[in-house]
Design a protein around this motif. Structure first.
Motif, mmCIF file in Angstrom:
data_model
loop_
_atom_site.group_PDB
_atom_site.id
_atom_site.type_symbol
_atom_site.label_atom_id
_atom_site.label_comp_id
_atom_site.label_asym_id
_atom_site.label_seq_id
_atom_site.Cartn_x
_atom_site.Cartn_y
_atom_site.Cartn_z
ATOM 1 N N GLU A 5 -5.128 8.849 -1.434
ATOM 2 C CA GLU A 5 -4.662 7.434 -1.270
ATOM 3 C C GLU A 5 -4.240 7.058 0.027
ATOM 4 O O GLU A 5 -3.520 7.854 0.670
ATOM 5 N N ILE A 6 -5.057 5.984 0.569
ATOM 6 C CA ILE A 6 -4.861 5.714 1.880
ATOM 7 C C ILE A 6 -4.541 4.324 1.923
ATOM 8 O O ILE A 6 -4.809 3.465 1.097
ATOM 9 N N ASP A 7 -4.003 3.774 3.105
ATOM 10 C CA ASP A 7 -3.653 2.533 3.296
ATOM 11 C C ASP A 7 -4.947 1.744 3.902
ATOM 12 O O ASP A 7 -5.641 2.293 4.999
ATOM 13 N N VAL A 8 -5.487 0.721 3.114
ATOM 14 C CA VAL A 8 -6.775 -0.053 3.587
ATOM 15 C C VAL A 8 -6.360 -1.576 3.824
ATOM 16 O O VAL A 8 -5.582 -2.319 2.899
ATOM 17 N N LYS A 51 -3.088 -2.253 1.715
ATOM 18 C CA LYS A 51 -2.835 -2.099 0.431
ATOM 19 C C LYS A 51 -3.107 -0.559 0.143
ATOM 20 O O LYS A 51 -4.108 -0.047 0.749
ATOM 21 N N LYS A 52 -2.590 0.120 -0.753
ATOM 22 C CA LYS A 52 -2.739 1.335 -1.009
ATOM 23 C C LYS A 52 -3.998 1.426 -1.983
ATOM 24 O O LYS A 52 -4.315 0.692 -2.869
ATOM 25 N N ARG A 53 -5.138 2.349 -1.670
ATOM 26 C CA ARG A 53 -6.319 2.531 -2.315
ATOM 27 C C ARG A 53 -6.733 3.831 -2.531
ATOM 28 O O ARG A 53 -6.662 4.687 -1.433
ATOM 29 N N ALA A 98 -12.779 8.390 2.230
ATOM 30 C CA ALA A 98 -11.654 7.866 3.334
ATOM 31 C C ALA A 98 -12.079 8.430 4.931
ATOM 32 O O ALA A 98 -11.505 7.590 5.596
ATOM 33 N N MET A 99 -12.487 9.404 5.056
ATOM 34 C CA MET A 99 -12.850 9.821 6.285
ATOM 35 C C MET A 99 -13.620 8.866 6.963
ATOM 36 O O MET A 99 -13.566 8.504 8.426
#
Length: 462
Positions: free
Chosen positions: A192-195, A231-233, A240-241
């Motif tokens: 889960e990352i911030d986008v 937002k979290k995605r 993600a990388m």
């Protein structure tokens, strides 16, 4: 998605030094891709060398020396565009090809002439940005890797500092994860990352010459407006990388510097290829489609002579942009251009039509020769295709014949003929059991015989 560039992309670091690009060497480089047309190659080589010579002069003298724009005269498919494009690639110059017939006189609906300068600057910005991405790629990749590892293995939250043994275990575990990440073993794991949201599209502006899209996102002007929030995605590590790599690249690249360098590159080494100049050179009839031809020329004149154009990246002077005009001039002639425009294209070169011998060389000699392209394409399917000398001669002979009897489209005729010759092999290649195929004169004749003899069919197929 992160901008990934081919390993062999030309950058400032691996280009020949301008001082090394003598006219003879420039022609030699062009010879690798274009057959014949020695006069045109010589003209563009001199024009390019003059840019280097101008840079060696005092600023006062350099300011007075304008580029010697070139007018190429010749039928389609003989190499006019390719010579200009290869010249730009050789020097990493921003290059734009545009049809002069697309422009309209001010007051008519259509593109205004200044739009080509804005297009050229946008291309230059992309070029410079990609070069900078290459320079900071290692650092951006390392930073994005660290961010992924922080998500996969966040540092423990403690009220007291960890002891040395715990620090060592954490470091060893992190390094194992790093190795697995680099080997692709973690690609399918979800994180889960911030986008950052991107919701504002480019907008359009209206002018007296129609509608033109300007690729400005509102959040570039007012950060956080209509998007820009995070937002979290949840996504897979591989995806993600890519996102984080792009994010790091954007952080490390100074867009103000990119804009400044791009504008400088356009002003000092930009090349604009104005095709179909003959379409705007007819005499005025006072009615119909010719009514604005002279008006288009007069609108183009300030750009070619040297003016300042306002772009989203700053003011751009066109004084030293090299303009290469081109046209078949079957119906009209260069003297039909308005006198002022004629004076701005002092170098005239005529490109000759291509014959059978030229087609044979085009098929086999250049580094990007068509035969080599088809052989490489089939090799990806494990099929080794070989064209015999007789097959090459037959293809060249048919191309010359069809060009003589129908519309002469030069070397482009080779593409249509070769595609027809290779049609069955290309279709069946994945299932072919015979992995070595020799194409001879008889095979070429069999594939094209019906089309060559049937003139109506030939008109549509070839």
């Amino acid at each position: 998605m992160a901008i990934m560039l081919p390993q062999d992309i030309k950058t400032v670091e691996n280009l020949p030094l301008e001082g090394e690009l003598t006219p003879r060497k420039i022609v030699s480089e062009l010879d690798k891709y274009i057959i014949g047309q020695e006069e045109a190659k010589k003209a563009v080589a001199i024009a390019l060398r003059n840019r280097y010579r101008r840079q060696k002069l005092t600023p006062e003298m350099a300011e007075e020396i304008a580029p010697k724009n070139i007018l190429m005269i010749g039928p389609t498919g003989v190499g006019k565009t390719e010579i200009s494009r290869r010249l730009a690639k050789l020097t990493l110059s921003p290059f734009l090809k545009i049809e002069a017939s697309k422009f309209t006189e001010v007051g008519y609906v259509g593109r205004d002439v200044e739009s080509m300068i804005r297009d050229l600057v946008r291309m230059a910005v992309d070029m410079v940005r990609q070069e900078m991405y290459i320079q900071i790629q290692d650092k951006a990749r390392k930073n994005s890797e660290e961010r992924i590892l922080d998500i996969l293995l966040p540092p423990p939250k403690r009220t007291v500092p960890p002891d040395q043994e715990e620090q060592l275990r954490f470091k060893e575990t992190r390094e194992k994860l790093r190795q697995q990440l680099r080997e692709g073993m973690l690609d399918e794991r979800s994180v889960e990352i911030d986008v950052k949201e991107r919701t504002a599209p480019p907008f359009e502006i209206f002018s007296n010459s129609g509608v033109e899209e300007i690729g400005i996102h509102i959040q570039e002007i007012i950060p956080g407006f209509l998007g820009g929030k995070s937002k979290k995605r949840r996504m897979k590590v591989k995806e993600a990388m890519e996102y984080l790599l792009e994010d790091e690249q954007n952080k490390l690249v100074d867009m103000d510097q990119v804009s400044r360098l791009a504008v400088e590159r356009v002003e000092h080494s930009g090349i604009i290829f104005l095709d179909e100049v003959d379409k705007i050179s007819g005499r005025e009839s006072g009615q119909g489609p010719e009514v604005s031809r002279e008006g288009v020329q007069r609108d183009l004149l300030p750009i070619v002579e040297g003016t300042t154009v306002n772009t989203r990246y700053g003011l751009v002077r066109t004084d030293h942009i090299l303009f290469i005009g081109a046209g078949a001039f079957h119906v009209t002639k260069p003297s039909d251009l308005i006198p002022e425009m004629q004076g701005r294209f002092p170098i005239r070169v005529e490109l000759s039509s291509l014959d059978k011998d030229d087609f044979i060389k085009i098929l086999t000699e250049p580094e990007n020769a068509l035969i080599k392209q088809y052989e490489a394409l089939m090799a990806t399917e494990g099929v080794k295709v070989r064209f015999t000398q007789t097959a090459v001669e037959e293809i060249a002979s048919m191309a010359e014949k069809v060009n003589d009897e129908m519309e002469n489209i030069g070397a482009r005729r080779l593409h249509t003929i070769l595609e027809k010759v290779m049609e069955d092999i290309s279709f069946e290649a994945p299932e072919l059991k015979l992995k070595k195929i020799s194409i001879d004169r008889k095979y070429v004749q069999e594939r094209l015989q019906d089309i060559i003899t049937d003139q109506d069919l030939r008109r549509f197929i070839l």
